[in-house]
Design a protein around this motif. Structure first.
Motif, PDB file in Angstrom:
ATOM      1  N   GLN A  51     -57.668  27.146  -8.125  1.00 24.22           N
ATOM      2  CA  GLN A  51     -57.508  28.560  -7.808  1.00 24.22           C
ATOM      3  C   GLN A  51     -58.839  29.285  -7.646  1.00 24.22           C
ATOM      4  N   ASP A  88     -50.568  29.225  -5.788  1.00 24.55           N
ATOM      5  CA  ASP A  88     -51.968  29.615  -5.600  1.00 24.55           C
ATOM      6  C   ASP A  88     -52.369  29.523  -4.131  1.00 24.55           C
ATOM      7  N   ASN A 103     -55.170  22.497  -3.604  1.00 27.30           N
ATOM      8  CA  ASN A 103     -54.646  22.858  -4.918  1.00 27.30           C
ATOM      9  C   ASN A 103     -53.429  21.993  -5.253  1.00 27.30           C
TER      10      ASN A 103
HETATM   11 MG   LIG Z   1     -54.406  26.696 -10.946  1.00 25.88          MG
END
Ligand SMILES: [Mg+2]
Ligand SMILES: Nc1nc2c(ncn2[C@@H]2O[C@H](COP(=O)(O)OP(=O)(O)OP(=O)(O)O)[C@@H](O)[C@H]2O)c(=O)[nH]1
Length: 388
Positions: free
Chosen positions: A10, A43, A38
């Motif tokens: 993130q 995110d 990710n």
């Molecule tokens: Mg994360």
């Protein structure tokens, strides 16, 4: 220096987007491409500048898009398993235009902390361009698991990259700010510094010898080790200059005064940059290589000032390898960036490593205690026969 940005986790994704936003605002052109990787689907959805086909979900079959939950061994595993998906997106980059890769991650969590060093290793194996890392250290108040993750990731990451730029959240935290607001302004501060560093050497059409070129940036960062960056700015006072010129009544006198003033301004800016808050606070002494970049309107950058500032940095760091030059841009301020590479006297890293070793030991102890306590709680096999 044209860089391809890869944000892992993130923090990685958000910082890459902050760099893109900074580039848009300043009209720069140093980012050639940007990807976010990710293990958490939410995110990736939360990003807004990186296009959908540049967002790569890894570990989907194992963690179902829910993230690595601050487990960086898991983050490393998931990246290793799905690294080909990331590489196939990077393969579409116009690589002829790329001078370097920058792998960005917060080192306290799971995905970025574990995944970034794995990805950096693969990039280093596959591409001739240098691979740099940008590692964010957690704040002290984030707790033991974050410190442990960061300490382990940091020592791995630094070995896998050609240079590790570091940013310490703890040094940049401001009280009274929500974490979210705090991150946004921290990411902007970081972007401003990296914008000067990578933007320098991208100046088209001006080939003055004093302008910083890409190879000077790469030679400063590129021999491995940890890099910290300092920055300071001051406004250019045009009115005052005009008035002085009128009062002194002659161009020659006005120029002489201006030259002295702007020499001093450059020297004091560079001192403020190096002695003020660095991205990673450290002692200047013991730095292996340094680069001084002075940015602003060409007529406000004093060559003599840059030279003096360089000698000052040489004295303070004790290294002879100090490069320096200008990065002319149209603006109403003069800025100085001081890049310190191969820094070794870094209290925060020492502290993180020590905290991590201690929390490892404490965890082993707790695990042993817990086993004893659980055995105490439950009746033994002789007293009570288990089902199977
Ligand atoms: Mg994360
Ligand atoms: N400077 C900065 N630091 C951040 C930001 N977001 C998170 N961090 C830091 O980065 C660390 C890692 O957090 P994340 O990036 O959310 O973790 P992750 O890599 O996604 O890993 P998991 O969520 O555990 O899978 C945190 O401990 C914070 O210290 C940000 O926008 N800017």
């Amino acid at each position: 220096v044209k860089v391809a940005l890869i944000g892992v986790g993130q923090a990685g994704g958000k910082i890459v987007e902050a760099l893109l936003a900074h580039q848009d605002r300043t009209g720069g052109s140093f980012v050639t491409d940007a990807v976010a990787v990710n293990t958490a689907r939410a995110d990736l959805r939360g990003l807004d500048r990186i296009p959908a086909d540049r967002r790569v979900l890894i570990g989907g079959s194992r963690v179902k898009g829910h993230g690595a939950g601050a487990d960086n061994d898991l983050g490393a595993e998931l990246m290793a398993e799905d690294v080909d998906e990331v590489l196939s997106v990077i393969d579409e980059f116009p690589l002829h235009a790329v001078d370097a890769f920058l792998v960005v991650a917060g080192l306290g969590g799971g995905t970025g902390s574990g995944g970034a060093p794995v990805l950096a290793r693969e990039l280093g194996r596959l591409y001739a361009e240098p691979v740099y890392g940008l590692g964010v250290l957690p704040g002290r108040d984030e707790g033991g698991i974050y410190a442990l993750n960061a300490a382990r990731s940091f020592r791995t990451f630094v070995d896998e990259v050609d240079g590790l730029l570091a940013f310490d959240n703890d040094a940049w935290r401001r009280s009274g700010e929500s974490l979210g607001d705090g991150y946004a302004s921290m990411n902007e501060e970081l972007a401003r510094r990296l914008g000067v560093l990578f933007g320098a050497g991208e100046v088209d059409g001006r080939v003055a010898e004093t302008v910083v070129d890409a190879s000077e940036v790469i030679n400063t960062l590129g021999a491995g080790g940890v890099t910290s960056i300092g920055y300071a700015v001051a406004p250019v006072e045009r009115e005052k200059r005009g008035l002085l010129a009128r009062l002194s009544g002659g161009d020659a006198a006005a120029t002489a005064i201006d030259e002295g003033e702007s020499t001093n301004r450059v020297v004091s800016l560079v001192r403020r940059a190096a002695l003020g808050r660095l991205t990673l606070p450290c002692e200047l002494r013991g730095t292996e290589r340094a680069l001084v970049i002075v940015t602003g309107p060409a007529d406000a950058i004093s060559r003599r000032g840059v030279e003096r500032a360089r000698s000052w940095v040489e004295e303070e760091t004790g290294t002879m390898e100090v490069r320096g030059g200008d990065y002319p841009v149209d603006s109403d301020f003069v800025g100085a960036v001081v890049v310190l590479s191969g820094v070794t006297d870094v209290p925060r890293i020492r502290e993180l490593q020590a905290t991590a070793v201690e929390s490892n030991r404490a965890a082993d102890e707790r695990a042993a205690d817990h086993d004893t306590a659980l055995a105490d709680l439950l009746a033994t096999d002789d007293e009570l026969e288990p089902l199977f």
